[in-house]
Design a protein around this motif. Structure first.
Motif, PDB file in Angstrom:
ATOM      1  N   ASN A 179       0.856  -1.186   0.000  1.00  0.00           N
ATOM      2  CA  ASN A 179       0.000   0.000   0.000  1.00  0.00           C
ATOM      3  C   ASN A 179       0.896   1.241   0.000  1.00  0.00           C
ATOM      4  O   ASN A 179       1.217   1.810   1.033  1.00  0.00           O
ATOM      5  CB  ASN A 179      -0.929   0.014   1.215  1.00  0.00           C
ATOM      6  N   GLN A 180       1.259   1.646  -1.203  1.00  0.00           N
ATOM      7  CA  GLN A 180       2.317   2.640  -1.387  1.00  0.00           C
ATOM      8  C   GLN A 180       1.781   3.998  -1.824  1.00  0.00           C
ATOM      9  O   GLN A 180       2.547   4.939  -1.976  1.00  0.00           O
ATOM     10  CB  GLN A 180       3.301   2.102  -2.442  1.00  0.00           C
ATOM     11  N   THR A 181       0.467   4.106  -2.022  1.00  0.00           N
ATOM     12  CA  THR A 181      -0.082   5.335  -2.572  1.00  0.00           C
ATOM     13  C   THR A 181      -1.264   5.852  -1.758  1.00  0.00           C
ATOM     14  O   THR A 181      -2.015   5.083  -1.170  1.00  0.00           O
ATOM     15  CB  THR A 181      -0.559   5.143  -4.024  1.00  0.00           C
ATOM     16  N   GLU A 182      -1.374   7.167  -1.730  1.00  0.00           N
ATOM     17  CA  GLU A 182      -2.599   7.843  -1.334  1.00  0.00           C
ATOM     18  C   GLU A 182      -2.890   8.860  -2.434  1.00  0.00           C
ATOM     19  O   GLU A 182      -2.103   9.016  -3.373  1.00  0.00           O
ATOM     20  CB  GLU A 182      -2.458   8.488   0.039  1.00  0.00           C
ATOM     21  N   PHE A 183      -4.024   9.553  -2.305  1.00  0.00           N
ATOM     22  CA  PHE A 183      -4.505  10.337  -3.444  1.00  0.00           C
ATOM     23  C   PHE A 183      -5.052  11.685  -2.996  1.00  0.00           C
ATOM     24  O   PHE A 183      -5.565  11.820  -1.888  1.00  0.00           O
ATOM     25  CB  PHE A 183      -5.595   9.543  -4.174  1.00  0.00           C
ATOM     26  N   ALA A 184      -4.953  12.656  -3.897  1.00  0.00           N
ATOM     27  CA  ALA A 184      -5.610  13.948  -3.715  1.00  0.00           C
ATOM     28  C   ALA A 184      -6.647  14.090  -4.827  1.00  0.00           C
ATOM     29  O   ALA A 184      -6.300  14.177  -6.010  1.00  0.00           O
ATOM     30  CB  ALA A 184      -4.604  15.089  -3.767  1.00  0.00           C
ATOM     31  N   VAL A 185      -7.915  14.044  -4.450  1.00  0.00           N
ATOM     32  CA  VAL A 185      -8.996  14.254  -5.404  1.00  0.00           C
ATOM     33  C   VAL A 185      -9.124  15.758  -5.616  1.00  0.00           C
ATOM     34  O   VAL A 185      -9.196  16.521  -4.656  1.00  0.00           O
ATOM     35  CB  VAL A 185     -10.309  13.658  -4.868  1.00  0.00           C
ATOM     36  N   TRP A 186      -9.153  16.190  -6.884  1.00  0.00           N
ATOM     37  CA  TRP A 186      -9.153  17.632  -7.105  1.00  0.00           C
ATOM     38  C   TRP A 186     -10.208  18.062  -8.113  1.00  0.00           C
ATOM     39  O   TRP A 186     -10.668  17.271  -8.935  1.00  0.00           O
ATOM     40  CB  TRP A 186      -7.766  18.118  -7.527  1.00  0.00           C
ATOM     41  N   GLY A 187     -10.589  19.313  -7.993  1.00  0.00           N
ATOM     42  CA  GLY A 187     -11.582  19.893  -8.887  1.00  0.00           C
ATOM     43  C   GLY A 187     -11.486  21.401  -8.862  1.00  0.00           C
ATOM     44  O   GLY A 187     -10.620  21.983  -8.190  1.00  0.00           O
ATOM     45  N   THR A 188     -12.393  22.055  -9.593  1.00  0.00           N
ATOM     46  CA  THR A 188     -12.369  23.506  -9.699  1.00  0.00           C
ATOM     47  C   THR A 188     -13.762  24.084  -9.463  1.00  0.00           C
ATOM     48  O   THR A 188     -14.775  23.415  -9.657  1.00  0.00           O
ATOM     49  CB  THR A 188     -11.872  23.970 -11.085  1.00  0.00           C
ATOM     50  N   ASN A 189     -13.769  25.334  -9.063  1.00  0.00           N
ATOM     51  CA  ASN A 189     -15.017  26.061  -8.876  1.00  0.00           C
ATOM     52  C   ASN A 189     -15.425  26.651 -10.224  1.00  0.00           C
ATOM     53  O   ASN A 189     -15.129  27.799 -10.545  1.00  0.00           O
ATOM     54  CB  ASN A 189     -14.834  27.164  -7.827  1.00  0.00           C
ATOM     55  N   GLY A 190     -16.054  25.813 -11.033  1.00  0.00           N
ATOM     56  CA  GLY A 190     -16.432  26.224 -12.373  1.00  0.00           C
ATOM     57  C   GLY A 190     -15.285  26.085 -13.353  1.00  0.00           C
ATOM     58  O   GLY A 190     -14.305  25.377 -13.100  1.00  0.00           O
ATOM     59  N   PRO A 191     -15.349  26.764 -14.499  1.00  0.00           N
ATOM     60  CA  PRO A 191     -14.288  26.662 -15.505  1.00  0.00           C
ATOM     61  C   PRO A 191     -12.961  27.199 -14.970  1.00  0.00           C
ATOM     62  O   PRO A 191     -12.932  28.091 -14.122  1.00  0.00           O
ATOM     63  CB  PRO A 191     -14.803  27.529 -16.663  1.00  0.00           C
ATOM     64  N   ARG A 192     -11.872  26.647 -15.482  1.00  0.00           N
ATOM     65  CA  ARG A 192     -10.532  27.118 -15.140  1.00  0.00           C
ATOM     66  C   ARG A 192      -9.745  27.238 -16.436  1.00  0.00           C
ATOM     67  O   ARG A 192      -9.613  26.259 -17.178  1.00  0.00           O
ATOM     68  CB  ARG A 192      -9.838  26.149 -14.182  1.00  0.00           C
TER      69      ARG A 192
END
Length: 244
Positions: A144-157
């Protein structure tokens, strides 16, 4: 007078209180981006959620080294509801086009991506943290070598500016300040394309704040636990001003 303890350290503003309450007091549009490491409540199908966090996330020889942390007892349905609440309140504070990146382990990635979208963010992807071969091995299994950052934006970028890495390879710190402490270098890599002020609703020991202080980026941190709040304040002050 505020019902929360508020401390200013250089360009950092730190709140001791519950994130859901503090977020409602901040000014809409006052935040550039969100980077945070919430309590994931991971391992719900294999661990008793009522266990101490040290029992869930540390081997027996390391227990007692760090204070316990709060908010890690939710099942996935309640975690989805809670995450949608804080992510929605955070989005109200972020300027159009601003980003959110919230950490998760593999178990909670699906529900975290659901919550992000339920809160009105545009889901953009997942950044992988490769913890290197220093992460704990599991005999007869994949590490178990990984963790994650879920990412997004506030509308268009808009498609302008620098490009940040999609995989960041950094070992777990040998010296930690929190049971689930992450390296400052990891947060620094994620902030490559972020602007301040950076909001961190789950400050913990202040690792995101330390990375912001080193970069000279304004930071807004929130932490409910008084012990970790003091640890975060000390670390950020030392980064801003040097050791006493």
């Amino acid at each position: 007078m505020s019902r929360f303890e508020i401390r200013s350290i250089g360009s950092a503003t730190l709140y001791r209180g519950d994130a859901l309450e503090v977020l409602t007091t901040l000014a809409p549009g006052s935040i550039g981006d969100v980077l945070t490491d919430p309590p994931y409540s991971s391992g719900g199908n294999v661990r008793d959620k009522a266990q101490a966090t040290s029992a869930k996330y540390q081997s027996s020889e390391h227990r007692g080294l760090y204070p316990e942390f709060q908010g890690d007892t939710r099942d996935q349905r309640s975690y989805l509801a809670w995450s949608t609440l804080w992510m929605g309140r955070a989005r109200d504070l972020v300027a159009p086009g601003g980003m959110i990146a919230a950490f998760s382990d593999w178990r909670q990635v699906p529900v975290t991506s659901d919550a992000l979208q339920c809160a009105g963010w545009v889901w953009r992807g997942i950044v992988t943290w490769d913890k290197t071969e220093r992460s704990r091995p599991q005999l007869g299994r994949y590490r178990n070598q990984t963790e994650f950052a879920v990412w997004g934006t506030n509308g268009p970028r808009p498609l302008v500016g620098a490009t940040a890495p999609g995989v960041i390879r950094e070992p777990v710190p040998k010296v930690k300040h929190h049971i689930a402490g992450k390296p400052v270098e990891l947060m620094d890599g994620l902030m490559t394309i972020m602007k301040g002020p950076v909001l961190d609703p789950f400050m913990g020991s202040g690792t995101v704040g330390v990375a912001c202080a080193a970069r000279g980026i304004p930071y807004v941190g929130i932490e409910v636990d008084p012990t970790y709040f003091e640890i975060a304040c000390r670390r950020i002050e030392e980064t801003q001003c040097g050791p006493p």
